[in-house]
Design a protein around this motif. Structure first.
Motif, PDB file in Angstrom:
ATOM      1  N   ARG A  43      60.973  54.610  31.089  1.00 21.51           N
ATOM      2  CA  ARG A  43      61.644  53.839  29.933  1.00 21.51           C
ATOM      3  C   ARG A  43      62.782  54.705  29.514  1.00 21.51           C
ATOM      4  NH1 ARG A  43      56.553  52.232  29.368  1.00 21.51           N
ATOM      5  NH2 ARG A  43      56.184  50.109  28.859  1.00 21.51           N
ATOM      6  N   VAL A  44      62.551  56.192  29.371  1.00 27.27           N
ATOM      7  CA  VAL A  44      63.602  56.907  28.954  1.00 27.27           C
ATOM      8  C   VAL A  44      65.005  57.083  29.973  1.00 27.27           C
ATOM      9  CG1 VAL A  44      62.757  59.039  30.409  1.00 27.27           C
ATOM     10  CG2 VAL A  44      63.733  59.317  28.138  1.00 27.27           C
ATOM     11  N   SER A  45      64.866  56.271  31.036  1.00 28.88           N
ATOM     12  CA  SER A  45      66.128  56.090  31.801  1.00 28.88           C
ATOM     13  C   SER A  45      66.538  54.905  32.120  1.00 28.88           C
ATOM     14  CB  SER A  45      65.848  56.792  33.113  1.00 28.88           C
ATOM     15  OG  SER A  45      66.793  56.828  34.234  1.00 28.88           O
ATOM     16  N   TRP A  46      66.183  53.989  30.885  1.00 26.48           N
ATOM     17  CA  TRP A  46      66.747  52.781  31.287  1.00 26.48           C
ATOM     18  C   TRP A  46      68.180  52.878  30.435  1.00 26.48           C
ATOM     19  CZ3 TRP A  46      62.475  49.147  29.112  1.00 26.48           C
ATOM     20  CH2 TRP A  46      61.575  48.868  30.091  1.00 26.48           C
ATOM     21  N   GLY A  47      69.144  51.694  30.964  1.00 27.64           N
ATOM     22  CA  GLY A  47      70.503  51.959  30.427  1.00 27.64           C
ATOM     23  C   GLY A  47      71.384  53.102  30.701  1.00 27.64           C
ATOM     24  N   THR A  48      72.395  53.069  29.791  1.00 22.77           N
ATOM     25  CA  THR A  48      73.237  54.110  30.048  1.00 22.77           C
ATOM     26  C   THR A  48      72.726  55.543  29.682  1.00 22.77           C
ATOM     27  OG1 THR A  48      75.146  52.787  29.481  1.00 22.77           O
ATOM     28  CG2 THR A  48      75.461  55.190  29.199  1.00 22.77           C
ATOM     29  N   ASP A  49      72.867  56.574  30.570  1.00 23.70           N
ATOM     30  CA  ASP A  49      72.419  57.983  30.183  1.00 23.70           C
ATOM     31  C   ASP A  49      72.390  58.359  28.713  1.00 23.70           C
ATOM     32  OD1 ASP A  49      71.825  60.546  30.045  1.00 23.70           O
ATOM     33  OD2 ASP A  49      72.911  61.088  31.906  1.00 23.70           O
ATOM     34  N   TYR A  50      71.465  58.618  28.151  1.00 28.30           N
ATOM     35  CA  TYR A  50      71.199  58.834  26.548  1.00 28.30           C
ATOM     36  C   TYR A  50      71.952  60.206  26.367  1.00 28.30           C
ATOM     37  CZ  TYR A  50      67.309  62.191  27.846  1.00 28.30           C
ATOM     38  OH  TYR A  50      66.777  63.294  28.375  1.00 28.30           O
ATOM     39  N   HIS A  51      72.199  61.069  27.090  1.00 30.27           N
ATOM     40  CA  HIS A  51      72.944  62.249  26.781  1.00 30.27           C
ATOM     41  C   HIS A  51      74.379  61.791  26.494  1.00 30.27           C
ATOM     42  CE1 HIS A  51      69.854  63.732  29.778  1.00 30.27           C
ATOM     43  NE2 HIS A  51      69.885  64.857  28.885  1.00 30.27           N
ATOM     44  N   ASP A  52      74.981  60.962  27.218  1.00 31.72           N
ATOM     45  CA  ASP A  52      76.369  60.371  26.763  1.00 31.72           C
ATOM     46  C   ASP A  52      76.190  59.704  25.568  1.00 31.72           C
ATOM     47  OD1 ASP A  52      77.282  61.470  29.302  1.00 31.72           O
ATOM     48  OD2 ASP A  52      76.910  59.525  30.202  1.00 31.72           O
ATOM     49  N   ILE A  53      75.380  58.597  25.303  1.00 32.90           N
ATOM     50  CA  ILE A  53      75.048  57.901  23.922  1.00 32.90           C
ATOM     51  C   ILE A  53      74.950  58.996  22.819  1.00 32.90           C
ATOM     52  CG2 ILE A  53      73.635  56.453  22.941  1.00 32.90           C
ATOM     53  CD1 ILE A  53      72.960  55.035  25.352  1.00 32.90           C
ATOM     54  N   LEU A  54      74.108  59.862  22.863  1.00 35.11           N
ATOM     55  CA  LEU A  54      73.822  60.820  21.796  1.00 35.11           C
ATOM     56  C   LEU A  54      75.180  61.698  21.560  1.00 35.11           C
ATOM     57  CD1 LEU A  54      70.291  61.904  22.344  1.00 35.11           C
ATOM     58  CD2 LEU A  54      71.003  60.474  20.458  1.00 35.11           C
ATOM     59  N   ARG A  55      75.775  62.184  22.718  1.00 31.74           N
ATOM     60  CA  ARG A  55      77.041  62.946  22.314  1.00 31.74           C
ATOM     61  C   ARG A  55      77.953  62.205  21.722  1.00 31.74           C
ATOM     62  NH1 ARG A  55      76.183  64.370  28.199  1.00 31.74           N
ATOM     63  NH2 ARG A  55      74.966  66.727  28.200  1.00 31.74           N
ATOM     64  N   GLU A  56      77.898  61.042  21.998  1.00 26.90           N
ATOM     65  CA  GLU A  56      79.089  60.313  21.375  1.00 26.90           C
ATOM     66  C   GLU A  56      78.772  60.106  19.856  1.00 26.90           C
ATOM     67  OE1 GLU A  56      80.700  56.591  19.515  1.00 26.90           O
ATOM     68  OE2 GLU A  56      78.614  56.725  20.451  1.00 26.90           O
ATOM     69  N   ARG A  57      77.640  59.455  19.564  1.00 22.71           N
ATOM     70  CA  ARG A  57      77.259  59.795  18.016  1.00 22.71           C
ATOM     71  C   ARG A  57      77.342  60.802  17.462  1.00 22.71           C
ATOM     72  NH1 ARG A  57      76.349  55.253  20.330  1.00 22.71           N
ATOM     73  NH2 ARG A  57      75.031  53.642  19.554  1.00 22.71           N
ATOM     74  N   LEU A  58      76.810  61.887  18.004  1.00 24.34           N
ATOM     75  CA  LEU A  58      77.187  63.446  17.396  1.00 24.34           C
ATOM     76  C   LEU A  58      78.795  63.757  17.110  1.00 24.34           C
ATOM     77  CD1 LEU A  58      74.396  65.272  19.142  1.00 24.34           C
ATOM     78  CD2 LEU A  58      74.628  64.974  16.744  1.00 24.34           C
TER      79      LEU A  58
END
Length: 389
Positions: free
Chosen positions: A97-112
């Protein structure tokens, strides 16, 4: 002044899609030093961690005059909205599940980055930040626990009251002296489900693990997977969810707050056989947006081969024979040999001759050992059958 700024940041975080936020001091995480040193000395680290223990513990070694750390968490989905199409005779693997969807690194960096820009715009002083996601120096779960986002469970993961452990974590150090939030103590109590049900006994019982025994780590290596882990991955081709699936705090948790995290069932539960011959270009186009693609296609292909062996998919034999005979990569050839041995018994003379031929021309010792092991197992099967007859 800082109390008001903190409230503005909390409000903004909710507006931009951050599900939890917490604040803590930039004091050292000294209580982790002995544990991290011991883990490294005992060979429990994987090599994926930041190598400098001092920089993982002391924020002032990676940031000039740190005053606070802001921790954020985003909840991710745990169930597919729909299942992939069933195709008769075709087996599928799955990404954790941790790898579902767009890479979470990119999502979190955008939010930060969005949060950092907001704070910079409204601050009445010169501010500085160092955002980090997963691959940074600090230990995400330690920061999040001290910032009151959740507590660290016996499986070593951060567990939040609202979302369980199904959260992505990020943080940023800043020179702004925010009032810290209250840390949350461990609430696992006497429960040991994650420890008891870990297939490889990787969890040590106190929130630490032998990282090299973790199946998630094993699916990310690029070498031949040690034999003791091959059957345990079943048909998982990236990651492992078991210690989260069995956790009582995760019961019924399934959140779909972020469209970019929504998985494509055909991608996160892919057909296995097509993965064996996928090109680099096609792999990047299809799976490149997943965090599970970060090690490239070889580990995924190797895991797909092991998954075919574990599922005993006889229809995959021609594909696996081609891998054994033609693939230039020893890891793929050796894995294919093992998988064929799991699917086929020792009564096929044609296959035995094929394996002997491959053994005669194979130059890589690690592949030769895999072929020899299969031939030996087939020989034992034949001898056992002869005794029964």
């Amino acid at each position: 002044m800082y109390a008001e700024l903190k409230q503005q940041i909390i409000k903004k975080s909710q507006e931009i899609g951050i599900d939890k936020i917490g604040f803590t001091t930039a004091a050292p995480f000294k209580h982790l030093e002995a544990s991290l040193t011991e883990q490294k000395e005992q060979g429990h680290t994987t090599g994926f961690e930041h190598p400098n223990i001092q920089e993982r513990i002391y924020p002032d070694k990676i940031f000039d005059q740190p005053r606070s750390i802001i921790s954020i968490a985003l909840a991710y989905p745990t169930k597919l909205a729909s299942q992939p199409k069933r195709i008769k005779g075709e087996k599928r693997g799955s990404f954790a599940r941790v790898s579902w969807g767009t890479d979470y690194h990119d999502i979190l960096r955008e939010r930060l980055d969005t949060l950092k820009n907001f704070i910079t715009d409204i601050s009445q002083q010169e501010v500085d930040f160092k955002p980090m996601v997963d691959t940074g120096e600090l230990i995400d779960v330690a920061v999040a626990q001290r910032a009151g986002v959740g507590f660290i469970g016996k499986n070593g993961l951060l567990i939040t009251e609202e979302f369980g452990s199904y959260v992505y974590l990020g943080e940023m150090i800043t020179n702004i002296p925010f009032e810290p939030d209250q840390p949350i103590e461990n609430k696992c109590g006497s429960c040991t489900r994650c420890i008891d049900l870990c297939p490889t006994q990787a969890l040590l019982g106190d929130g630490r693990m032998n990282g090299k025994k973790c199946l998630s780590y094993q699916t990310q290596t690029k070498e031949l997977m040690p034999k003791e882990y091959r059957k345990k991955i079943r048909t998982i081709i990236y990651g492992c969810d078991i210690c989260q699936e069995v956790c009582p705090f995760n019961k019924g948790k399934d959140f779909h707050f972020h469209p970019e995290m929504e998985p494509d069932p055909e991608i996160v539960k892919p057909l296995l056989k097509p993965l064996l011959t996928i090109s680099n270009k096609e792999f990047k186009q299809t799976y490149g947006h997943l965090s599970g693609s970060w090690r490239g296609k070889k580990p995924i292909q190797r895991n797909a081969i092991l998954a075919l062996g574990n599922s005993r998919d006889k229809s995959a034999i021609p594909n696996l024979l081609k891998c054994l005979a033609e693939d230039v990569r020893p890891v793929i050839r050796g894995s294919a040999a093992w998988a064929i041995g799991e699917i086929v018994n020792g009564n096929n003379e044609e296959l035995i001759l094929f394996f002997k031929k491959q053994l005669a021309q194979e130059k890589e010792e690690e592949v030769r050992l895999e072929i020899q092991a299969v031939l030996q197992n087939w020989q034992k099967e034949r001898e056992k059958n002869d005794e029964i007859e």
